[in-house]
Design an enzyme around this catalytic site. Structure first.
Site, PDB file in Angstrom:
ATOM      1  N   HIS A   1     -20.060  -2.581 -32.621  1.00 25.94           N
ATOM      2  CA  HIS A   1     -20.594  -1.125 -32.696  1.00 25.94           C
ATOM      3  C   HIS A   1     -21.045  -0.750 -31.355  1.00 25.94           C
ATOM      4  O   HIS A   1     -22.136  -1.529 -30.915  1.00 25.94           O
ATOM      5  CB  HIS A   1     -21.715  -1.016 -33.781  1.00 25.94           C
ATOM      6  CG  HIS A   1     -22.197   0.639 -33.960  1.00 25.94           C
ATOM      7  ND1 HIS A   1     -21.831   1.431 -34.741  1.00 25.94           N
ATOM      8  CD2 HIS A   1     -23.037   1.322 -33.198  1.00 25.94           C
ATOM      9  CE1 HIS A   1     -22.210   2.276 -34.965  1.00 25.94           C
ATOM     10  NE2 HIS A   1     -22.921   2.557 -33.751  1.00 25.94           N
TER      11      HIS A   1
ATOM     12  N   ASP B   1     -21.768   2.564 -28.922  1.00 28.57           N
ATOM     13  CA  ASP B   1     -21.912   4.219 -28.989  1.00 28.57           C
ATOM     14  C   ASP B   1     -21.396   4.715 -27.683  1.00 28.57           C
ATOM     15  O   ASP B   1     -21.809   5.890 -27.356  1.00 28.57           O
ATOM     16  CB  ASP B   1     -23.302   4.617 -29.306  1.00 28.57           C
ATOM     17  CG  ASP B   1     -23.532   4.451 -30.673  1.00 28.57           C
ATOM     18  OD1 ASP B   1     -22.863   5.215 -31.223  1.00 28.57           O
ATOM     19  OD2 ASP B   1     -24.440   3.722 -31.258  1.00 28.57           O
TER      20      ASP B   1
ATOM     21  N   GLU C   1     -19.527   6.579 -37.836  1.00 32.95           N
ATOM     22  CA  GLU C   1     -20.659   6.213 -38.139  1.00 32.95           C
ATOM     23  C   GLU C   1     -21.327   7.298 -39.070  1.00 32.95           C
ATOM     24  O   GLU C   1     -21.702   8.340 -38.529  1.00 32.95           O
ATOM     25  CB  GLU C   1     -21.601   5.903 -36.974  1.00 32.95           C
ATOM     26  CG  GLU C   1     -23.129   5.621 -37.354  1.00 32.95           C
ATOM     27  CD  GLU C   1     -23.905   5.022 -36.208  1.00 32.95           C
ATOM     28  OE1 GLU C   1     -24.942   4.168 -36.504  1.00 32.95           O
ATOM     29  OE2 GLU C   1     -23.704   5.520 -35.148  1.00 32.95           O
TER      30      GLU C   1
ATOM     31  N   HIS D   1     -25.446   7.704 -42.372  1.00 30.79           N
ATOM     32  CA  HIS D   1     -26.337   7.374 -41.038  1.00 30.79           C
ATOM     33  C   HIS D   1     -27.670   7.624 -41.590  1.00 30.79           C
ATOM     34  O   HIS D   1     -28.299   6.714 -42.804  1.00 30.79           O
ATOM     35  CB  HIS D   1     -25.980   8.430 -39.768  1.00 30.79           C
ATOM     36  CG  HIS D   1     -26.584   7.925 -38.715  1.00 30.79           C
ATOM     37  ND1 HIS D   1     -27.425   8.656 -38.039  1.00 30.79           N
ATOM     38  CD2 HIS D   1     -26.620   6.584 -37.970  1.00 30.79           C
ATOM     39  CE1 HIS D   1     -27.966   8.088 -36.841  1.00 30.79           C
ATOM     40  NE2 HIS D   1     -27.391   6.905 -37.001  1.00 30.79           N
TER      41      HIS D   1
ATOM     42  N   HIS E   1     -27.162   1.146 -42.206  1.00 35.60           N
ATOM     43  CA  HIS E   1     -27.839   2.372 -42.331  1.00 35.60           C
ATOM     44  C   HIS E   1     -28.048   2.743 -43.929  1.00 35.60           C
ATOM     45  O   HIS E   1     -28.751   3.774 -44.076  1.00 35.60           O
ATOM     46  CB  HIS E   1     -27.126   3.586 -41.655  1.00 35.60           C
ATOM     47  CG  HIS E   1     -27.383   3.559 -40.232  1.00 35.60           C
ATOM     48  ND1 HIS E   1     -28.593   4.194 -39.709  1.00 35.60           N
ATOM     49  CD2 HIS E   1     -26.730   3.227 -39.061  1.00 35.60           C
ATOM     50  CE1 HIS E   1     -28.646   4.052 -38.542  1.00 35.60           C
ATOM     51  NE2 HIS E   1     -27.575   3.721 -38.203  1.00 35.60           N
TER      52      HIS E   1
ATOM     53  N   HIS F   1     -23.934  -3.065 -37.510  1.00 38.30           N
ATOM     54  CA  HIS F   1     -24.883  -3.050 -36.727  1.00 38.30           C
ATOM     55  C   HIS F   1     -26.060  -3.206 -37.416  1.00 38.30           C
ATOM     56  O   HIS F   1     -26.654  -2.375 -37.942  1.00 38.30           O
ATOM     57  CB  HIS F   1     -24.949  -2.202 -35.295  1.00 38.30           C
ATOM     58  CG  HIS F   1     -25.092  -0.532 -35.868  1.00 38.30           C
ATOM     59  ND1 HIS F   1     -24.002  -0.174 -36.714  1.00 38.30           N
ATOM     60  CD2 HIS F   1     -25.969   0.311 -35.593  1.00 38.30           C
ATOM     61  CE1 HIS F   1     -24.536   1.213 -36.959  1.00 38.30           C
ATOM     62  NE2 HIS F   1     -25.770   1.335 -36.148  1.00 38.30           N
TER      63      HIS F   1
ATOM     64  N   ASP G   1     -24.932  -2.368 -30.745  1.00 37.34           N
ATOM     65  CA  ASP G   1     -25.398  -1.212 -30.504  1.00 37.34           C
ATOM     66  C   ASP G   1     -25.534  -0.673 -29.095  1.00 37.34           C
ATOM     67  O   ASP G   1     -26.561   0.239 -29.098  1.00 37.34           O
ATOM     68  CB  ASP G   1     -26.709  -0.754 -31.586  1.00 37.34           C
ATOM     69  CG  ASP G   1     -26.791   0.647 -32.095  1.00 37.34           C
ATOM     70  OD1 ASP G   1     -25.872   1.415 -31.919  1.00 37.34           O
ATOM     71  OD2 ASP G   1     -27.951   0.870 -32.397  1.00 37.34           O
TER      72      ASP G   1
END
Length: 402
Positions: A26, A28, A131, A158, A199, A220, A328
């Site tokens: 993961h 971003d 995500e 999420h 999440h 993550h 992350d």
């Protein structure tokens, strides 16, 4: 190599990673690029050949010996009014054009074999991970379309509870997965898209494990048995991974890896709420009061040792075959000391060497475990595509939703 120097252990790790791909679950970067650009779709201004203001660029990826990357094509769950589909498609577009802009570094990847082939060529196999299931807008047709565009995992939620799945950090409304939510998992299995349980609430995790026919991942996450926060994975779930074949990809979020940092965050929230009540509608007074409190209450620091403690715990409960890495990076504002960007992975592996992790276990952590899970999802898909057609069921039919 328990007694070897840090320099010797890092050198050993680098030799190891020349022979097995390090696959991060993961990053971003696509959203970080969107937020940094004056034009949200401009991938040229954010030049990865130079050191970026963020946590990711080509030089640091090379230093970190990254061999494969799931690029998160995240969209916030709160942007419903702006149109989930439009923003999701834009994020996929940003990721794809970024990958295409550096063909000497990145290669589009859709399978575990693609990642291995790219790694053999000295390039970074680049997969896409969605995500948040809010992006499919309660449509299995949309889910299939995103798969065709390259998404190879989807995080079921999420931070926002959906019509069909409860999020870890939101109010639960569904007691886990609804009937439609379970159908989403089954259709992801048929497609060969990894079910990502980061999440999600523990109830969603448990029910997804009961429904899925393929390995799952947490792209993550960390261990709740070490840091007790809603985003982490309970021991009862970890204990089920050997049967499923799934992988928890260890994240580097300070508040998830350090109980001290997590407790501090909860304390800050309580202080802010108290100050807001004392100074209602006076933002300046609230800001000054919070700042004064922070001066006498410095932020604690999470360290590599904290991250290693989580990995040791997951290894103890689930086994070394069920851990991975999902930093992350570029999705966080604070970092673990020693794990500030994508260049730092070898240092973490060196700490694990010190703790007695074997080369085989480190290879699994680096990428072999998640590639096995992805290959497993592909194999299940090959069987299910022969056994059943694409699902046309709707949330209205299964859950009675309007």
């Amino acid at each position: 190599m328990k007694d070897a120097s840090l320099e010797a252990r890092v050198a050993h790790v680098r030799r190891l990673l020349r022979n097995t791909p390090l696959v991060d679950g993961h990053n971003d970067l696509p959203w970080a690029m969107r937020e940094a650009a004056k034009d949200p779709l401009d991938v040229v201004a954010y030049d990865l050949r130079r050191k970026t203001a963020g946590m990711t660029d080509i030089a640091r990826l090379r230093k970190g010996m990254v061999g494969g990357q799931f690029w998160s094509v995240y969209i916030p769950g709160e942007v419903r009014d702006s149109g989930y589909a439009r923003i999701q498609l834009e994020q996929i577009d940003i990721a794809k054009r970024t990958i295409a802009r550096y063909p000497d570094v990145f290669v589009p990847a859709f399978t575990a074999a693609d990642v291995r082939k790219a790694y053999a060529q000295g390039k970074i196999g680049s997969l896409l991970g969605m995500e948040g299931g809010h992006a499919i807008e309660n449509s299995l047709g949309a889910l299939r379309s995103y798969y065709e565009l390259g998404a190879r995992y989807m995080t079921l939620t999420h931070n926002v509870t959906l019509d069909w799945a409860d999020a870890a950090n939101d109010v639960p409304r569904n007691k886990g997965l609804t009937a439609f939510g379970k159908e989403v998992v089954r259709e992801m299995n048929r497609l060969g898209m990894l079910v990502d349980l980061a999440h999600t609430s523990p109830a969603v995790m448990s029910q997804a494990l009961s429904v899925t026919e393929a390995p799952v991942i947490w792209s993550h996450a960390a261990a709740r048995g070490v840091t007790d926060v809603p985003r982490n994975v309970p021991d009862s779930i970890l204990a089920r991974l050997p049967k499923n074949g799934g992988v928890v990809m260890m994240t580097f979020v300070p508040g998830f890896v350090s109980q001290t940092v997590a407790n501090y965050g909860a304390q800050v929230t309580a202080v802010r709420d108290s100050i807001a009540k004392r100074y209602p509608q006076d933002n300046d007074a609230q800001f000054k009061a919070v700042a004064a409190w922070r001066e006498t209450h410095p932020t604690p620091i999470a360290t590599i040792n904290d991250v290693a403690d989580h990995l040791d715990h997951i290894k103890q409960i689930a086994g070394a075959a069920h851990v991975g890495i999902g930093g992350d990076f570029d999705g966080i504002t604070e970092t673990v000391q020693g794990l500030e960007d994508v260049s730092t992975y070898p240092t973490l592996f060196a700490e694990l060497l010190k703790r007695g992790w074997t080369d085989t276990e480190l290879k699994g952590l680096a990428g072999e475990n998640v590639l096995r899970a992805l290959k497993g999802a592909e194999s299940v898909s090959a069987l299910l595509r022969k056994a059943r057609p694409a699902s046309t069921k709707t949330i209205q039919q299964l859950d009675g939703r309007r």
